[in-house]
Every structure is written in C-alpha cells, then in structure tokens.
Design a protein around this motif. Structure first.
Motif, PDB file in Angstrom:
ATOM      1  N   GLU A 214     -52.306  27.712  87.339  1.00 45.62           N
ATOM      2  CA  GLU A 214     -51.963  27.683  88.849  1.00 45.62           C
ATOM      3  C   GLU A 214     -53.153  26.804  89.023  1.00 45.62           C
ATOM      4  OE1 GLU A 214     -53.005  31.452  90.266  1.00 45.62           O
ATOM      5  OE2 GLU A 214     -54.470  31.848  88.445  1.00 45.62           O
ATOM      6  N   GLN A 215     -53.065  25.924  90.267  1.00 43.95           N
ATOM      7  CA  GLN A 215     -53.678  24.909  90.728  1.00 43.95           C
ATOM      8  C   GLN A 215     -54.619  25.346  92.094  1.00 43.95           C
ATOM      9  OE1 GLN A 215     -53.860  22.139  88.765  1.00 43.95           O
ATOM     10  NE2 GLN A 215     -52.343  23.190  87.621  1.00 43.95           N
ATOM     11  N   GLY A 216     -55.842  24.702  92.069  1.00 39.66           N
ATOM     12  CA  GLY A 216     -56.484  24.716  93.123  1.00 39.66           C
ATOM     13  C   GLY A 216     -57.297  26.379  93.290  1.00 39.66           C
ATOM     14  N   MET A 217     -57.304  27.178  92.521  1.00 38.13           N
ATOM     15  CA  MET A 217     -57.798  28.438  92.750  1.00 38.13           C
ATOM     16  C   MET A 217     -59.355  28.285  92.759  1.00 38.13           C
ATOM     17  SD  MET A 217     -55.382  30.414  92.852  1.00 38.13           S
ATOM     18  CE  MET A 217     -56.182  32.155  92.691  1.00 38.13           C
ATOM     19  N   GLY A 218     -60.019  27.515  92.063  1.00 38.81           N
ATOM     20  CA  GLY A 218     -61.437  27.003  91.973  1.00 38.81           C
ATOM     21  C   GLY A 218     -62.472  27.855  91.077  1.00 38.81           C
TER      22      GLY A 218
ATOM     23  N   ALA B  89     -58.287  31.844  80.006  1.00 40.93           N
ATOM     24  CA  ALA B  89     -57.145  31.036  80.801  1.00 40.93           C
ATOM     25  C   ALA B  89     -55.708  31.668  80.231  1.00 40.93           C
ATOM     26  CB  ALA B  89     -57.333  29.509  80.699  1.00 40.93           C
ATOM     27  N   TYR B  90     -54.942  31.494  81.070  1.00 41.33           N
ATOM     28  CA  TYR B  90     -53.584  32.158  80.616  1.00 41.33           C
ATOM     29  C   TYR B  90     -52.483  31.056  81.024  1.00 41.33           C
ATOM     30  CZ  TYR B  90     -55.815  36.601  80.122  1.00 41.33           C
ATOM     31  OH  TYR B  90     -56.732  37.474  80.019  1.00 41.33           O
ATOM     32  N   PRO B  91     -52.356  29.918  80.379  1.00 44.72           N
ATOM     33  CA  PRO B  91     -51.590  28.722  80.660  1.00 44.72           C
ATOM     34  C   PRO B  91     -49.983  29.323  80.623  1.00 44.72           C
ATOM     35  CG  PRO B  91     -52.216  28.559  78.308  1.00 44.72           C
ATOM     36  CD  PRO B  91     -53.244  29.677  78.914  1.00 44.72           C
ATOM     37  N   ASP B  92     -49.423  30.389  80.062  1.00 46.40           N
ATOM     38  CA  ASP B  92     -48.126  30.565  79.958  1.00 46.40           C
ATOM     39  C   ASP B  92     -47.946  31.578  81.087  1.00 46.40           C
ATOM     40  OD1 ASP B  92     -47.608  29.214  77.805  1.00 46.40           O
ATOM     41  OD2 ASP B  92     -48.481  30.524  76.353  1.00 46.40           O
ATOM     42  N   GLU B  93     -48.840  31.977  81.775  1.00 48.92           N
ATOM     43  CA  GLU B  93     -48.664  32.992  83.093  1.00 48.92           C
ATOM     44  C   GLU B  93     -48.901  32.311  84.376  1.00 48.92           C
ATOM     45  OE1 GLU B  93     -47.686  35.993  82.474  1.00 48.92           O
ATOM     46  OE2 GLU B  93     -48.167  36.231  80.304  1.00 48.92           O
TER      47      GLU B  93
ATOM     48  N   HIS C 202     -49.495  32.896  88.832  1.00 46.89           N
ATOM     49  CA  HIS C 202     -50.320  33.733  89.580  1.00 46.89           C
ATOM     50  C   HIS C 202     -50.093  35.201  89.644  1.00 46.89           C
ATOM     51  CE1 HIS C 202     -53.491  34.652  92.525  1.00 46.89           C
ATOM     52  NE2 HIS C 202     -52.720  34.968  93.465  1.00 46.89           N
ATOM     53  N   PHE C 203     -48.766  35.465  89.687  1.00 50.32           N
ATOM     54  CA  PHE C 203     -48.299  36.901  90.007  1.00 50.32           C
ATOM     55  C   PHE C 203     -48.035  37.576  88.548  1.00 50.32           C
ATOM     56  CE2 PHE C 203     -46.833  34.488  93.483  1.00 50.32           C
ATOM     57  CZ  PHE C 203     -47.182  35.207  94.485  1.00 50.32           C
ATOM     58  N   SER C 204     -47.875  36.826  87.228  1.00 47.88           N
ATOM     59  CA  SER C 204     -47.707  37.668  86.107  1.00 47.88           C
ATOM     60  C   SER C 204     -48.992  37.603  85.340  1.00 47.88           C
ATOM     61  CB  SER C 204     -46.545  36.753  85.320  1.00 47.88           C
ATOM     62  OG  SER C 204     -47.342  35.731  84.904  1.00 47.88           O
ATOM     63  N   THR C 205     -50.096  37.271  85.905  1.00 47.87           N
ATOM     64  CA  THR C 205     -51.248  37.132  85.145  1.00 47.87           C
ATOM     65  C   THR C 205     -52.063  38.636  85.215  1.00 47.87           C
ATOM     66  OG1 THR C 205     -53.284  35.980  84.349  1.00 47.87           O
ATOM     67  CG2 THR C 205     -52.703  36.311  86.858  1.00 47.87           C
ATOM     68  N   SER C 206     -51.741  39.339  86.331  1.00 50.55           N
ATOM     69  CA  SER C 206     -52.789  40.398  86.194  1.00 50.55           C
ATOM     70  C   SER C 206     -52.667  41.459  85.378  1.00 50.55           C
ATOM     71  CB  SER C 206     -52.490  41.213  87.905  1.00 50.55           C
ATOM     72  OG  SER C 206     -51.093  41.599  87.661  1.00 50.55           O
TER      73      SER C 206
END
Length: 407
Positions: free
Chosen positions: A209-213, A235-239, A241-245
């Motif tokens: 995801e981009q721009g999270m800071g 980091a979870y490059p294969d997830e 914003h919604f699937s990463t939790s």
C-alpha cells in the motif's frame, strides 16, 4: 437463495444445527466521558474457568471489524503454546464516522477528526477498570489496532497516562495530519530515553500500500539507535490494506512472546531436567513472564519419560513448586498421565495425592486420578472420579477437544 439451499440441505440429510459455537460476548455500559452508551467484547482463555490464575489482556480497536479473528488467533496461538493465554477485549467503534473521529486527533480543516484524546481517556479510566474488576487480569495490557486503529494504538502509546505496556500497530494510518506521527512518536521515545526509561515493545507493519507513512516512522525510530528495544517491523508485499490484518496479528503476537515455547525437539537438546528448568527460569524475564502452560507441561512430561529421567520426578515437581507454583498442578497432571500410560498407577496416584487440594476443582486431575484408580482395580473410585471430571468439564465450559480427550 443461499439460505434456501442451506435449509434444503439440512432437511435432505436430516441435519439440525442447534448448538452454537460461542467465542466471546458483547457487553455495554454508559460512558461518562463520551456521554453515550459504549459497547465492548470479551473473550476469555480456554481454561479460564478451571483455575484462579491471572492473565494479560489484549485490547482490540475497531472490534466490530477485528475482534473475531483476533480473539481466534490469540486462542489458537495459546493452545499451540506460542503465546500465553490471554483475555481479549474488543473496543467497539460504533459506525464509520465514530471510528474515524475517535481514532484521530484534531487537524485543521478536518471536521471529521478530533476524538482521540477523549477516546483514550475513556479506555484508560473507564473501560480498563471495568475489565480489571470483572476479570482476573494482570498488569500487562496490550493495545492492538489496524489502519486508523493502528494510528490510535501508537497515539495511546505516547500518552503519559497510558495503562498499556505493549503496542501492536498494523498498517497504521500515519498519513493523518501530514505524517505528524513520525515526529510525535520519535520525540516521545527520545524523551523516554533521556529519562532512562526503556520503551515498550512495539510492532509495526505495512502491506502493499502506498502513502501510509509507516516507513517514515520506522526510519525516525531506527535513527535513535536504541539497544535491546523490542521493536519489529514487517512488510507484507503480497497483502493489501484489507487482507493484512490477519497475518499481521499472528506475527505481532509471536513477536511479543518470542521464545515463549520450547518444543519437543528443543527439549531433547537439553542436557537434563535441571537444564530445562534453567531455560524456563530465563523465560521469566520476558514480557509477561513465563508459566508452564498445558502444552509445555505435556511436552515436558514426554521429555521426562523419553529421556528416562523418571527417577527425577520428585525433584522436578519440587523445583516447579518453588519457581513456577502456578504451574504445579498442570505439570503434575501430565506426569501422572505418563505414569498411567506406562501402567505405573501407584506412582500416578502418589504425585496426584500431593496436589489433591489444587486438583479438587480441576477436571484433568480427576480424570487422571480415575485412570490411576482403574489401574489399581478400585472400580467404584475410578467411576466416581471420572464422573466428577466430566461434571467439572461441563460446568467450567472446557473446550470440546479437552472434553473428548477425557471421555
């Protein structure tokens, strides 16, 4: 359409789904600080009702969205020995507008933001005392959150009156207020260092995801060069914003309780029982200390029998009673299980008798005592203890896998 197909399936195969599987409960109370009724969820550990032990608490922000999978993960990881059992508390955010408002601080031009201060005060001074009074908690409280909940998690971390001492922030929305969190968090941690304080454990993560800071915050923290700070970034490059939790909470809890469990292979590498116990004592220095929970007790008993150190059982139990008193009953039960399996029934009875007072309300103790009595051909006593075991299991709401283990 799906519901109709399900009903037809149940009718066709004469199946009735009558007993729900319940994990946690929803409660509510009137908040004076927020001047409204607020909901919260609670899920207790699997064996909470068969002992008088205390537990850490894991607070979950945005629990309408997050509570079920987080409480399930916590329960599963505890069952598998990776983390200690814990009480999971879901802090409900009541609708999207409520969620956005209460997880953010005041930002010029953002009329939907601004409630983080009051929400923190509500949790710290109203909800936490309610939980501590109603449940057997210890002093270790973990705050977890994802997205704006992750932002609020680290907002809570930097408050002087925070009641929490570990923080898990997954894909936190650090873009809020033009990435002000990077300076806010690093300045707080820097001030703690000047006061000689060790920062609390912190887990940070970000998906594809981009721009999270998040990396801005991480860079600021890494620049402080803090030694021995339990800080982890993943980091979870294969997830997204919604699937990463879900994967993030698994890794976050595993990080917080790193090396909590010593599996069978690791136990086999130890020189002897004394060496094992020395390792367990070292674990007491970790976050939340260390108890010999059920799976560790089971593996320890297997190690004792497989390494042919049965002659050291009395010394082992004396050491456990001295250094891990809250674990004595569990270790005794699983050693008795080993003796019963080896048909050494008198030895099983002997060690069980020594913890009879602690075992009075413990289903597994009664079950193992029943096994010993049956082996010693005291059939009536065996029946009595087994009946008591099953009654306690039902009364104390033990998980089905434990109940079937004792049948």
């Amino acid at each position: 359409m799906f519901r109709l197909m399900l009903i037809l399936f149940l009718l066709t195969f004469n199946v009735s789904a009558q007993q729900p599987i319940i994990s946690g409960y929803v409660d509510s109370h009137q908040s004076k600080i927020l001047n409204q009724e607020r909901r919260f969820m609670v899920d207790v550990p699997e064996n909470y009702h068969d002992n008088d032990l205390t537990y850490p608490t894991l607070y979950v922000i945005d629990s309408d969205f997050q509570f079920q999978h987080v409480s399930a993960v916590a329960k599963n990881l505890a069952r598998m020995g990776k983390i200690p059992p814990m009480i999971v508390v879901g802090v409900a955010n009541q609708g999207n507008a409520d969620y956005i408002y209460h997880t953010t601080w005041q930002v010029e031009g953002e009329h939907d933001f601004g409630g983080a201060k009051s929400f923190h005060q509500y949790i710290a001074t109203e909800l936490v005392p309610i939980i501590d009074q109603a449940y057997r908690t210890n002093d270790n409280r973990i705050m977890s959150g994802y997205s704006l909940g992750g932002l609020f998690t680290t907002y809570t971390m930097i408050q002087a009156d925070t009641p929490f001492n570990a923080f898990l922030a997954m894909s936190p929305s650090y873009w809020v207020d033009d990435y002000a969190a990077a300076d806010n968090i690093s300045q707080y941690i820097g001030a703690q260092l000047k006061q000689g304080k060790q920062p609390a454990p912190l887990f940070l993560s970000v998906a594809n995801e981009q721009g999270m800071g998040v990396k801005k915050v991480l860079e600021k923290l890494q620049a402080l060069n803090i030694e021995n700070w339990p800080l982890q970034f993943k980091a979870y490059p294969d997830e997204n914003h919604f699937s990463t939790s879900l994967p993030a909470i698994v890794d976050a809890l595993t990080f917080l309780f790193k090396d909590f469990y010593e599996d069978g292979y690791a136990l086999a590498e130890h020189k002897d029982i004394d060496d094992v116990l020395a390792t367990f004592k070292q674990k007491q220095q970790h976050y939340n200390g260390f108890r010999i929970e059920w799976l560790q007790a089971y593996k320890l008993a297997r190690y004792v029998f497989s390494s042919k150190q049965i002659d050291k059982v009395d010394a082992l139990l004396a050491a456990v009673e001295k250094d891990f008193p809250s674990s004595l009953l569990s270790v005794t039960n699983y050693l008795a299980k080993g003796f019963n399996a080896k048909k050494r029934f008198q030895e099983a009875q002997t060690i069980l008798d020594k913890v009879a007072v602690q075992g009075k309300n413990n289903a597994l103790w009664h079950h193992q005592y029943s096994k010993a009595m049956a082996g010693l051909e005291h059939s009536k006593k065996a029946e009595h203890y087994q009946t008591t075991a099953m009654q306690l299991a039902d009364k104390q709401q033990l998980p089905m896998w434990q109940i079937w283990e004792m049948k």
